[in-house]
Design a protein around this motif. Structure first.
Motif, PDB file in Angstrom:
ATOM      1  N   ILE A   1      39.438  -6.458 -29.185  1.00  0.00           N
ATOM      2  CA  ILE A   1      39.326  -7.889 -28.866  1.00  0.00           C
ATOM      3  C   ILE A   1      40.658  -8.595 -29.088  1.00  0.00           C
ATOM      4  CG2 ILE A   1      38.240 -10.049 -29.605  1.00  0.00           C
ATOM      5  CD1 ILE A   1      35.708  -8.292 -30.185  1.00  0.00           C
TER       6      ILE A   1
ATOM      7  N   GLN B   1      42.957  -7.633 -26.390  1.00  0.00           N
ATOM      8  CA  GLN B   1      42.446  -7.999 -25.052  1.00  0.00           C
ATOM      9  C   GLN B   1      42.577  -6.834 -24.058  1.00  0.00           C
ATOM     10  OE1 GLN B   1      44.850 -11.749 -24.666  1.00  0.00           O
ATOM     11  NE2 GLN B   1      42.834 -12.702 -24.425  1.00  0.00           N
TER      12      GLN B   1
ATOM     13  N   GLU C   1      27.666  -8.363 -26.045  1.00  0.00           N
ATOM     14  CA  GLU C   1      27.974  -9.796 -26.003  1.00  0.00           C
ATOM     15  C   GLU C   1      29.337 -10.076 -26.622  1.00  0.00           C
ATOM     16  OE1 GLU C   1      26.010 -14.114 -27.320  1.00  0.00           O
ATOM     17  OE2 GLU C   1      25.029 -12.233 -27.868  1.00  0.00           O
ATOM     18  N   LEU C   2      29.615  -9.411 -27.735  1.00  0.00           N
ATOM     19  CA  LEU C   2      30.898  -9.570 -28.415  1.00  0.00           C
ATOM     20  C   LEU C   2      32.058  -9.220 -27.487  1.00  0.00           C
ATOM     21  CD1 LEU C   2      32.350  -9.936 -31.267  1.00  0.00           C
ATOM     22  CD2 LEU C   2      32.193  -7.444 -31.431  1.00  0.00           C
TER      23      LEU C   2
ATOM     24  N   HIS D   1      31.962  -8.791 -24.079  1.00  0.00           N
ATOM     25  CA  HIS D   1      31.967  -9.628 -22.877  1.00  0.00           C
ATOM     26  C   HIS D   1      32.576 -10.999 -23.144  1.00  0.00           C
ATOM     27  CE1 HIS D   1      28.768  -7.416 -20.221  1.00  0.00           C
ATOM     28  NE2 HIS D   1      29.959  -6.864 -20.174  1.00  0.00           N
ATOM     29  N   ASN D   2      32.298 -11.557 -24.294  1.00  0.00           N
ATOM     30  CA  ASN D   2      32.867 -12.863 -24.647  1.00  0.00           C
ATOM     31  C   ASN D   2      34.384 -12.804 -24.749  1.00  0.00           C
ATOM     32  OD1 ASN D   2      30.377 -14.100 -24.684  1.00  0.00           O
ATOM     33  ND2 ASN D   2      30.119 -13.953 -26.907  1.00  0.00           N
ATOM     34  N   ALA D   3      34.903 -11.599 -25.006  1.00  0.00           N
ATOM     35  CA  ALA D   3      36.358 -11.406 -25.090  1.00  0.00           C
ATOM     36  C   ALA D   3      36.950 -10.998 -23.740  1.00  0.00           C
ATOM     37  CB  ALA D   3      36.678 -10.348 -26.137  1.00  0.00           C
ATOM     38  N   GLY D   4      36.110 -10.944 -22.699  1.00  0.00           N
ATOM     39  CA  GLY D   4      36.600 -10.586 -21.367  1.00  0.00           C
ATOM     40  C   GLY D   4      36.785  -9.105 -21.145  1.00  0.00           C
TER      41      GLY D   4
END
Length: 368
Positions: A135, A138, A154-155, A157-160
């Motif tokens: 994360i 990235q 979710e963790l 995906h929230n970081a792209g």
């Protein structure tokens, strides 16, 4: 204008030029595959978070914005605990058997200091620390080489970060598609390393059908070492291939030369499945290590990670002293087509050219 069948959804969504993912444990191979137009996938299960961070930065310096990913194992049918908690669960008779084999065959003590065989202990806790690095850095893609990554979806995906899952059964694919993974790698038992029981040719089209309802891409894995395999994968409905064994026999790979030579000399029938390495099904080249666990006096194989802890000492000794007949050389059944050591870039180009030739023979490009 005729559509290029090699320009798949994988290329469109991830920015690669060739629908190929190259999995390797050497960062140089990962960078070379990405720079040649594929997607390099770095296996970091044995690395610490700090080592992973350094290597991600090293790769990114060389590939820029081109796509690459990180792969490691997650907990799956696993005995949890620290080494101190798990060690007493290994019966004394198992230790005696391994020590007896080492003495019987004159296998020297490891040069590498212990503890041995603990890299796959407490995977879930280690995964959380590694996710923090992914994360922070990235990275574009995370792939779970074993076990569902849904708990971290979710963790990430929230970081792209795109999340991929490697599966060996259609029911595993259905579960991960339902959970919302971005891509499924359908890995047939032809593959090297951890593998299931379904053949690639049977598994891939079944998973492709399941993925249609979720509008998710699928990659074919297992025994892919030639462009004809890639063309076949596309014909089965996959959006590309995941490759592994072939990258060990490249100039950039840090695989020891003895192992590279065995891969070059080997044929498909030399790649056998054994649970003796870590308690899970692993395909590797036939060796005396595998044979020792087929003896009448061999004890029962232990579950992961207990089996890996048990054999850690003898495996480390085998590696430290490069004992030819005992070496653990992970290999899929496509190794017949590994004929020489090449630059990774050339392997990418050769696979792509072979795939185009096969597709052209089938008339996939129309009249040009």
């Amino acid at each position: 204008m005729t559509h290029d069948p090699m320009q798949t959804r994988l290329c469109d969504e991830y920015g690669c030029e060739i629908p190929l993912v190259g999995f390797a444990h050497t960062r140089d191979v990962v960078a070379a595959v990405t720079n040649a137009g594929g997607i390099g996938m770095y296996g970091v299960n044995a690395l610490t978070p700090d080592e992973i961070r350094n290597d991600i930065r090293w790769i990114r310096e060389r590939v820029g914005d081109k796509p690459f990913g990180i792969d490691f194992l997650l907990s799956a049918s696993y005995v949890e605990g620290t080494p101190e908690e798990l060690m007493p669960q290994i019966p004394q008779g198992h230790w005696d058997f391994v020590d007896g084999v080492m003495a019987e065959h004159g296998i020297p003590q490891p040069k590498t200091p212990g503890p041995w065989g603990v890299k796959r202990v407490d995977l879930l806790r280690k995964a959380r620390a590694k996710f923090d690095v992914l994360i922070e850095e990235q990275i574009p893609i995370f792939a779970s080489g074993m076990g569902s990554p849904a708990f971290a979806l979710e963790l990430l995906h929230n970081a792209g970060i795109k999340v991929w899952g490697l599966i060996g059964l259609a029911r595993q694919a259905a579960r991960e598609l339902e959970q919302g993974l971005d891509l499924i790698v359908a890995q047939g038992q032809d593959s090297a390393g951890h593998t299931g029981r379904m053949g690639t040719f049977s598994l891939v089209p079944e998973v492709v059908e399941l993925a249609k309802a979720y509008d998710k891409p699928v990659l074919a894995a297992g025994g892919v070492t030639h462009g004809r395999h890639m063309a076949a994968a596309l014909a089965l409905g996959a959006d590309g291939v995941w490759t592994g064994t072939i990258w060990q026999a490249t100039h950039e790979s840090d695989t020891p030369m003895k192992k590279k030579q065995r891969l070059i000399e080997g044929r498909g029938q030399d790649a056998w499945i054994s649970t003796a390495y870590d308690g899970k099904r692993v395909r590797a080249m036939r060796s005396r290590f595998q044979e020792m666990w087929e003896r009448d006096d061999a004890p029962e194989i232990l579950p992961m990670p207990l089996q890996g802890m048990l054999v850690g000492k003898i495996e480390t000794a085998i590696e430290d002293h490069q004992l030819d007949d005992w070496l653990h050389v992970t290999a899929g059944q496509g190794l017949t087509f590994i004929e020489e050591v090449k630059p990774a870039r050339q392997v990418v180009f050769d696979l792509a050219d072979q795939a185009r030739d096969a597709l052209e023979r089938l008339g996939a490009y129309g009249d040009e």
